[in-house]
Write an enzyme that holds these catalytic residues in place. Sequence first.
Site, PDB file in Angstrom:
ATOM      1  N   ASP A  10       2.044  -1.568  -4.503  1.00 31.62           N
ATOM      2  CA  ASP A  10       0.760  -1.377  -4.371  1.00 31.62           C
ATOM      3  C   ASP A  10       0.205  -2.016  -5.650  1.00 31.62           C
ATOM      4  O   ASP A  10       0.729  -2.224  -6.448  1.00 31.62           O
ATOM      5  CB  ASP A  10       0.591   0.298  -4.969  1.00 31.62           C
ATOM      6  CG  ASP A  10      -0.840   0.727  -3.258  1.00 31.62           C
ATOM      7  OD1 ASP A  10      -1.832   0.425  -4.068  1.00 31.62           O
ATOM      8  OD2 ASP A  10      -0.333   1.374  -3.355  1.00 31.62           O
ATOM      9  N   ILE A  11      -0.878  -1.044  -5.157  1.00 30.08           N
ATOM     10  CA  ILE A  11      -2.271  -2.664  -6.597  1.00 30.08           C
ATOM     11  C   ILE A  11      -2.940  -1.599  -7.951  1.00 30.08           C
ATOM     12  O   ILE A  11      -3.032  -1.554  -8.744  1.00 30.08           O
ATOM     13  CB  ILE A  11      -3.614  -3.131  -6.377  1.00 30.08           C
ATOM     14  CG1 ILE A  11      -4.016  -2.026  -5.561  1.00 30.08           C
ATOM     15  CG2 ILE A  11      -3.005  -4.129  -5.619  1.00 30.08           C
ATOM     16  CD1 ILE A  11      -6.122  -2.306  -4.989  1.00 30.08           C
ATOM     17  N   ARG A  12      -2.027   0.446  -6.858  1.00 34.11           N
ATOM     18  CA  ARG A  12      -2.396   0.830  -8.631  1.00 34.11           C
ATOM     19  C   ARG A  12      -0.840   1.152  -9.326  1.00 34.11           C
ATOM     20  O   ARG A  12      -0.159   0.534  -8.896  1.00 34.11           O
ATOM     21  CB  ARG A  12      -2.767   2.203  -7.917  1.00 34.11           C
ATOM     22  CG  ARG A  12      -4.153   2.096  -7.125  1.00 34.11           C
ATOM     23  CD  ARG A  12      -4.384   3.627  -6.222  1.00 34.11           C
ATOM     24  NE  ARG A  12      -4.197   3.857  -5.008  1.00 34.11           N
ATOM     25  CZ  ARG A  12      -3.618   4.711  -4.304  1.00 34.11           C
ATOM     26  NH1 ARG A  12      -3.850   5.997  -5.222  1.00 34.11           N
ATOM     27  NH2 ARG A  12      -3.423   5.447  -3.839  1.00 34.11           N
ATOM     28  N   TYR A  60     -13.895  -1.357   9.818  1.00 41.27           N
ATOM     29  CA  TYR A  60     -12.403  -0.626  10.163  1.00 41.27           C
ATOM     30  C   TYR A  60     -11.770  -1.146  12.205  1.00 41.27           C
ATOM     31  O   TYR A  60     -10.425  -1.992  11.248  1.00 41.27           O
ATOM     32  CB  TYR A  60     -12.641   0.366   9.740  1.00 41.27           C
ATOM     33  CG  TYR A  60     -11.018   1.305   9.647  1.00 41.27           C
ATOM     34  CD1 TYR A  60      -9.929   0.820   8.970  1.00 41.27           C
ATOM     35  CD2 TYR A  60     -10.965   2.347  11.271  1.00 41.27           C
ATOM     36  CE1 TYR A  60      -8.751   1.730   8.821  1.00 41.27           C
ATOM     37  CE2 TYR A  60      -9.092   2.958  10.840  1.00 41.27           C
ATOM     38  CZ  TYR A  60      -8.161   2.311  10.046  1.00 41.27           C
ATOM     39  OH  TYR A  60      -7.271   3.166   9.705  1.00 41.27           O
ATOM     40  N   GLY A  63       0.617  -1.005  -0.324  1.00 34.06           N
ATOM     41  CA  GLY A  63       0.053   0.237   0.074  1.00 34.06           C
ATOM     42  C   GLY A  63       0.802   1.060   0.112  1.00 34.06           C
ATOM     43  O   GLY A  63       0.478   2.116   0.702  1.00 34.06           O
ATOM     44  N   LEU A 101       0.037   7.685   3.741  1.00 33.73           N
ATOM     45  CA  LEU A 101       1.285   7.348   4.840  1.00 33.73           C
ATOM     46  C   LEU A 101       2.659   6.410   3.758  1.00 33.73           C
ATOM     47  O   LEU A 101       3.700   6.746   4.582  1.00 33.73           O
ATOM     48  CB  LEU A 101       0.799   6.213   5.803  1.00 33.73           C
ATOM     49  CG  LEU A 101      -0.303   7.102   6.550  1.00 33.73           C
ATOM     50  CD1 LEU A 101      -0.205   6.141   8.013  1.00 33.73           C
ATOM     51  CD2 LEU A 101      -0.308   8.564   6.772  1.00 33.73           C
ATOM     52  N   GLY A 122      -0.470   5.626  -0.937  1.00 23.22           N
ATOM     53  CA  GLY A 122      -1.112   5.672  -0.132  1.00 23.22           C
ATOM     54  C   GLY A 122      -0.928   7.079   0.960  1.00 23.22           C
ATOM     55  O   GLY A 122       0.527   6.923   0.884  1.00 23.22           O
TER      56      GLY A 122
END
Length: 414
Positions: free
Chosen positions: A113-115, A223, A87, A92, A90
């Site tokens: 990441d997946i992006r 969450y 991740g 952070l 993102g």
Amino acid sequence: MLRFASRLALPTRRQPSAILYLAAQHRALTTSLSHVASSPFAKGSATRTPAATVSTATPVVSARNASTGAQALQSLSQRPPRVLVTGSLGQLGLALVNEMRTRYGVGNVVASDIRKPTAGLPIAHPEGPFVYADVMNYPLLERIIVDFQIDWVVHYSAMLSAVAEKEPARALNVNITGFQNVLELSRIHKLRLFCPSTIGAFGPQTPKINTPDLTIMNPNTIYGITKVHMELLGEYYHEKFGVDFRSARYPGILSVDTMPGGGTTDYAIDIFHHALQTNSYNCFLKPETRLPMMYISDCIEGTLQLMEAPVEKLTQRVYNMAADSFTPAELDVAIREHYAPDFQMNYVPDSRQAIADSWPASLDDSLARRDWGWKPQYDTAAMVHKMWTGIAAQYTPGPTKLEDASELTKVTQA
Ligand SMILES: NC(=O)C1=CN([C@@H]2O[C@H](COP(=O)(O)OP(=O)(O)OC[C@H]3O[C@@H](n4cnc5c(N)ncnc54)[C@H](O)[C@@H]3O)[C@@H](O)[C@H]2O)C=CC1
Ligand SMILES: CC(=O)[C@H](N)C(=O)O
């Protein structure tokens, strides 16, 4: 579009001292990276594992932080760790990767990441390794860990509080299955694993003021439930299998260069962008909603302190980490008093109010201070100053650009 200065490094109060690392280590990792880049995996094989895009041109130079580096290096057998950050694009992750690459060497920190990393993201060392890694894909994660000879994982992939309430099934998958995958891989491959928890792990029955580390949790959000699961499972794997699992419960994090990813504390970033662009803001929380908050430099510094802490210093595996707390009304006053006298704040609470109402107003982080020397540098006034001046610098002077405000953040639609 928001105009981010490219290649912005995190503000740091210390000058990193770069040391050239042993040539043997250099060769070893460069060989490892070359292997990944030329493996069937890297090209996208018949197993349908996505291609890993790796820069092999990156020299593996170890740049260590002068103040904390020596001690941490000793505990790491005289070489910097090789770290996988999930991740990493993102709010952070971008900041953490920038700082880790400065400390541990660009080639030693694998961002994932997946992006796709898009132009304009504040990536200080774009030549460093970046790979596609869906945390739900166990074989892919394992392959990256083995190919890059990873020592530490920082598991930042998650769906935050507001977006998780909108898509609970996906949040359960990303937050629970994703964590279970990295935890099991940490057991098998003997990794040090950091996964952040949050004030969102607490619930309406938790004591609200100076919430201690050990208390009733009972979160009532998806969450929070996934974060309590993460904390308990991490502690269990530590007790049962000796996994070096570490976690800090973060407050809401404020950042200038990166945008928040769909949480309840996002208002405290949105407000600055709106104030600077339109001189007004519709706040989705009530004026008196007090929440713990922290500036991103403190968050990253504290995270690295906990990651680098010698194991014998840790008396527990999950720590509260706090800086200061404020309300939307206090932020409104601070902005009007010091920066924009005509700023207009309106209060339009939505579903995020109930989430915020279930969280603590302040945290007791005395055990983090005692065990690994945690001490934040930024109080509310200092945070507001950093946010206002930093975000103001991103916008070109001129007429108000309403189209920019409409682009501000994913969370305004949450
Ligand atoms: N930002 C904050 O104020 C706080 C954050 N935290 C925790 O810190 C961590 C990082 O948070 P942020 O950077 O703010 O989150 P973010 O939402 O900005 O970034 C999360 C990243 O995870 C990626 N991701 C989503 N699904 C994935 C998947 N299946 N596989 C791999 N990557 C995936 C996203 O593309 C995104 O780049 C999270 O665990 C969050 O719970 C905790 C407390 C406060
Ligand atoms: C405090 C957090 O965990 C996050 N910023 C959120 O609001 O969901």
